[in-house]
Design a protein around this motif. Structure first.
Motif, mmCIF file in Angstrom:
data_model
loop_
_atom_site.group_PDB
_atom_site.id
_atom_site.type_symbol
_atom_site.label_atom_id
_atom_site.label_comp_id
_atom_site.label_asym_id
_atom_site.label_seq_id
_atom_site.Cartn_x
_atom_site.Cartn_y
_atom_site.Cartn_z
ATOM 1 N N LEU A 145 28.936 41.906 28.527
ATOM 2 C CA LEU A 145 30.092 42.233 28.652
ATOM 3 C C LEU A 145 30.785 41.188 29.872
ATOM 4 N N GLY A 146 29.837 40.893 30.819
ATOM 5 C CA GLY A 146 30.531 39.928 32.093
ATOM 6 C C GLY A 146 30.636 38.625 31.250
ATOM 7 N N ASP A 147 29.919 38.166 30.359
ATOM 8 C CA ASP A 147 30.232 36.968 29.651
ATOM 9 C C ASP A 147 31.561 36.958 28.982
ATOM 10 N N ALA A 148 31.889 38.141 28.224
ATOM 11 C CA ALA A 148 33.094 38.525 27.452
ATOM 12 C C ALA A 148 34.314 38.217 28.641
ATOM 13 N N LEU A 149 34.364 38.961 29.865
ATOM 14 C CA LEU A 149 35.255 38.663 30.718
ATOM 15 C C LEU A 149 35.550 37.225 31.044
ATOM 16 N N ASP A 150 34.222 36.721 31.218
ATOM 17 C CA ASP A 150 34.370 35.170 31.837
ATOM 18 C C ASP A 150 35.087 34.352 30.955
ATOM 19 N N TYR A 151 34.768 34.593 29.677
ATOM 20 C CA TYR A 151 35.626 33.743 28.678
ATOM 21 C C TYR A 151 37.212 34.200 28.257
ATOM 22 N N ALA A 152 37.423 35.473 28.195
ATOM 23 C CA ALA A 152 38.722 35.855 28.206
ATOM 24 C C ALA A 152 39.792 35.387 29.658
ATOM 25 N N ALA A 153 38.859 35.221 30.567
ATOM 26 C CA ALA A 153 39.648 34.863 31.831
ATOM 27 C C ALA A 153 40.132 33.393 31.819
ATOM 28 N N GLN A 154 39.601 32.718 30.900
ATOM 29 C CA GLN A 154 40.014 31.437 30.622
ATOM 30 C C GLN A 154 41.314 31.184 29.875
ATOM 31 N N GLY A 155 41.951 32.250 29.451
ATOM 32 C CA GLY A 155 43.336 32.293 28.728
ATOM 33 C C GLY A 155 44.343 32.973 29.397
ATOM 34 N N VAL A 156 45.283 33.174 28.864
ATOM 35 C CA VAL A 156 46.609 33.925 29.289
ATOM 36 C C VAL A 156 46.711 35.385 29.053
ATOM 37 N N ARG A 157 46.025 35.792 28.069
ATOM 38 C CA ARG A 157 46.135 37.159 27.949
ATOM 39 C C ARG A 157 45.762 38.315 28.926
ATOM 40 N N GLY A 158 46.130 39.599 28.695
ATOM 41 C CA GLY A 158 45.482 40.423 29.773
ATOM 42 C C GLY A 158 46.098 41.891 29.529
ATOM 43 N N PHE A 209 40.439 51.037 38.443
ATOM 44 C CA PHE A 209 39.358 51.459 37.594
ATOM 45 C C PHE A 209 38.955 50.175 36.847
ATOM 46 N N ALA A 210 39.791 49.308 36.228
ATOM 47 C CA ALA A 210 39.412 48.210 35.232
ATOM 48 C C ALA A 210 38.669 47.053 36.142
ATOM 49 N N SER A 211 39.101 46.769 37.474
ATOM 50 C CA SER A 211 38.391 46.012 38.112
ATOM 51 C C SER A 211 37.020 46.512 38.838
ATOM 52 N N LEU A 212 37.004 47.793 39.151
ATOM 53 C CA LEU A 212 35.655 48.404 39.351
ATOM 54 C C LEU A 212 34.674 48.487 38.442
ATOM 55 N N PHE A 213 35.160 48.863 37.270
ATOM 56 C CA PHE A 213 34.519 48.911 35.844
ATOM 57 C C PHE A 213 33.446 47.726 35.722
ATOM 58 N N PHE A 214 34.348 46.320 35.906
ATOM 59 C CA PHE A 214 33.569 45.322 35.669
ATOM 60 C C PHE A 214 32.946 44.749 36.708
ATOM 61 N N GLY A 215 33.500 45.187 38.137
ATOM 62 C CA GLY A 215 32.550 44.872 39.319
ATOM 63 C C GLY A 215 31.254 45.555 39.260
ATOM 64 N N VAL A 216 30.994 46.689 38.807
ATOM 65 C CA VAL A 216 29.877 47.460 38.538
ATOM 66 C C VAL A 216 29.041 46.389 37.534
ATOM 67 N N ILE A 217 29.499 46.076 36.420
ATOM 68 C CA ILE A 217 28.837 45.415 35.442
ATOM 69 C C ILE A 217 28.335 43.925 36.207
ATOM 70 N N TYR A 218 29.267 43.303 37.050
ATOM 71 C CA TYR A 218 28.897 42.112 37.613
ATOM 72 C C TYR A 218 27.674 42.398 38.523
#
Length: 583
Positions: free
Chosen positions: A31-44, A95-104
């Motif tokens: 899931l961390g890899d998925a956010l790494d890739y999505a962050a290269q674009g402009v969506r959100g 919540f969103a940033s902490l959820f992925f923070g826990v993943i990382y």
């Protein structure tokens, strides 16, 4: 949450629907890899207030930056890989940033529910305590306004509790991050009914991403799709379907908080109207029901809404009511809503999310099934045949296999009703620290879903939960049939009735029917009780215990579904108090 910065035109802009970044359909190792890739674009992600006004656009790039900072804070706080980190799942950037923070950070996020309008503060504290005992977390994070209730639960369970804002103010010092593997557990998910005996569903990165890829494949995702959601992030359909999926498949999404939807449900449709691309939006049946009921008979839907670009109106998380879906079509057809947009699906947290999805464009399809076939009985010649419309829940998602089995595990042929079993890469590893419950529902990689259904021409039809079956005098009755019968009487609606079996003082099993009643006139209550008793007798041939109870009494799960098991327990314990009606 702060109001978003305005652009040079003085207008707050949401994240774009389209992006030059080539879309990938959840084909990542973690899931961390998925956010790494999505962050290269402009969506959100885009968070809105109760009236549907944009408060904050939150690009995937910003989410990743904040999540990394949260991961550094967690590591500095002593969080280790595989630690559980409980998070009260409020819809928003914290919540969103902490959820992925826990993943990382290599730990396992555990989303927990917000309080509901049922049961009060102590009931919520007790629920949190039980779930904290189950997942044994290192920390519990919560919104500051819940510090009293969440703080008490964390204190009693000896878990460090901290509000989102305080933690976010800590310094984020860069530190090495662990490298997750695809077969590592990503998070724990509690199913919506997990209260007294909670089951934390353990989902790996591989299981999650396989299901998210299958989900996007089943919906035939296209470039100008945009997701709109009010679903809670502590339930699998909201968390997986409308948060993690949109990251892994790079879909811009607009959110209303669940409590704001409950107060102003038509704000959901305002967001759909303003979307200039295609809309994907999911809801349980009751969400469509409440919107149809809010439309005034004097108001044309087309005066306010344009729903013509609603490509996928998903429906899942509960038994799908074709009559409610038709009411929604009737209410919003003149606003351009296409009935073919309805996309029934079937899933559960133990399968990550989706088990089956209707192919887009096929809409609601039903089969009429005779009630004795539904309950596994032989038809009696002295009673008229009665039918229930069973909704087609689509075909198994990619990589998922579904079988219908007898109680002893013997596979059944097409059209035969039995237990629904499924097998695939997205089925859970098991329940966290509960090998007995895991063994009770899993065998050789197959999952016993606990649901009853049948397969017809490759499509899956769900008829009910096996544990909800009411068995009286050797005959099986579905509670939904009793509840729907009562709903046909004037003044009642879906969610007002709960049917379940009880044992009478004489030792006999009999159905009890609890009905939320809004009238205070005693003679009218007496008439209603008699009408309900006659109606149930005409459908089932049985005399039932009929109890009229105050409005907003029946308990719900965290996803808003009626909890018959909890209603039964509360009734038998005397905590649901019926009106005293003279015989």
């Amino acid at each position: 949450m702060t109001i978003a910065e305005m652009d040079e035109d003085g207008v707050v802009r949401p994240t774009p629907t389209q992006d030059s970044l080539p879309r990938r359909f959840a084909d990542f190792d973690t899931l961390g890899d998925a956010l790494d890739y999505a962050a290269q674009g402009v969506r959100g992600l885009n968070f809105h207030d109760a009236r549907g006004r944009l408060l904050q656009p939150y690009s995937f790039a910003e989410l990743r930056q904040d999540a990394l900072a949260q991961a550094y804070r967690l590591i500095a706080a002593g969080v280790q890989p595989q630690d559980r980190i409980a998070l009260i799942a409020e819809t928003g950037q914290d919540f969103a940033s902490l959820f992925f923070g826990v993943i990382y950070a290599g730990a396992w996020p555990v989303p927990l529910p917000l309080p509901t309008s049922f049961g009060g503060a102590q009931s919520y504290i007790d629920q949190l305590k039980v779930q904290l005992q189950s997942c044994d977390p290192k920390m519990l994070f919560y919104p500051a306004e819940l510090a009293g209730m969440a703080g008490e639960a964390s204190h009693v369970e000896n878990v460090e509790g901290i509000d989102f804002e305080s933690f976010g103010a800590r310094e984020a010092v860069e530190a090495p991050l662990p490298q997750a593997k695809t077969d590592d557990i990503a998070y724990l998910q509690y199913s919506s009914g997990s209260t007294r005996f909670p089951h934390g569903v353990a989902i790996t990165h591989h299981a999650l991403l396989n299901n998210l890829a299958a989900h996007s494949h089943g919906m035939e995702l296209v470039e100008d799709d945009r997701c709109i959601s009010w679903l809670p992030w502590y339930h699998d359909m909201g968390l997986v379907g409308c948060f993690l999926s949109v990251v892994a498949n790079q879909v811009s999404t607009d959110y209303l908080k669940t409590e704001d939807f409950a107060r102003r449900p038509l704000a959901w449709l305002d967001l759909v109207t303003r979307n200039e691309g295609n809309t994907i939006s999911y809801s349980p049946t009751f969400g469509y029901d409440i919107c149809a009921r809010r439309m005034s008979s004097q108001t044309r839907a087309s005066d306010r809404f344009d729903l013509s670009r609603w490509r996928i109106a998903g429906n899942g998380a509960d038994m799908i009511r074709p009559d409610v879906m038709q009411s929604f079509v009737d209410a919003f057809a003149d606003a351009g809503f296409p009935a073919s947009a309805f996309l029934p699906s079937y899933g559960l947290a133990e399968a990550t999310l989706a088990v089956s999805i209707m192919p887009p464009g096929e809409g609601i399809q039903v089969e009429l099934v005779e009630e004795t076939q539904l309950s596994g009985q032989q038809h009696m010649d002295d009673r008229p045949q009665r039918y229930r419309a069973i909704v087609n829940c689509g075909k198994p998602v990619r990589d998922m296999t579904v079988e219908i089995r007898e109680e002893d595990g013997t596979p059944l042929p097409e059209k035969a009703i039995g237990k629904v079993w499924c097998k695939g890469p997205s089925v859970m590893v098991g329940y966290f620290r509960d090998p007995e419950s895991t063994a009770a529902c899993m065998k050789d990689g197959w999952l016993d879903t606990g649901d009853m259904g049948y397969i017809s021409e490759g499509y899956i039809y769900i008829v009910g939960r096996a544990k909800d079956m009411i068995i009286v005098n050797g005959r099986n009755h579905w509670p939904q049939d009793i509840e729907w019968a009562v709903e046909q009487l004037p003044g009642f609606k879906a969610g007002d009735i709960a049917a379940f079996a009880i044992t009478t003082p004489g030792g006999e099993e009999t159905p009890a029917v609890l009905v939320q009643c809004r009238t205070s006139d005693e003679s009218e209550r007496l008439r209603l009780r008699d009408d309900i008793r006659d109606r149930v007798r005409s459908v089932t041939g049985m005399n039932c215990v009929i109890e009229l109870i105050p409005p907003r009494t029946l308990p719900r799960t965290s996803s808003g579904k009626l909890s018959r098991a909890k209603a039964r327990n509360l009734y038998l314990a005397g905590e649901i108090k019926p009106y005293d009606i003279a015989a």
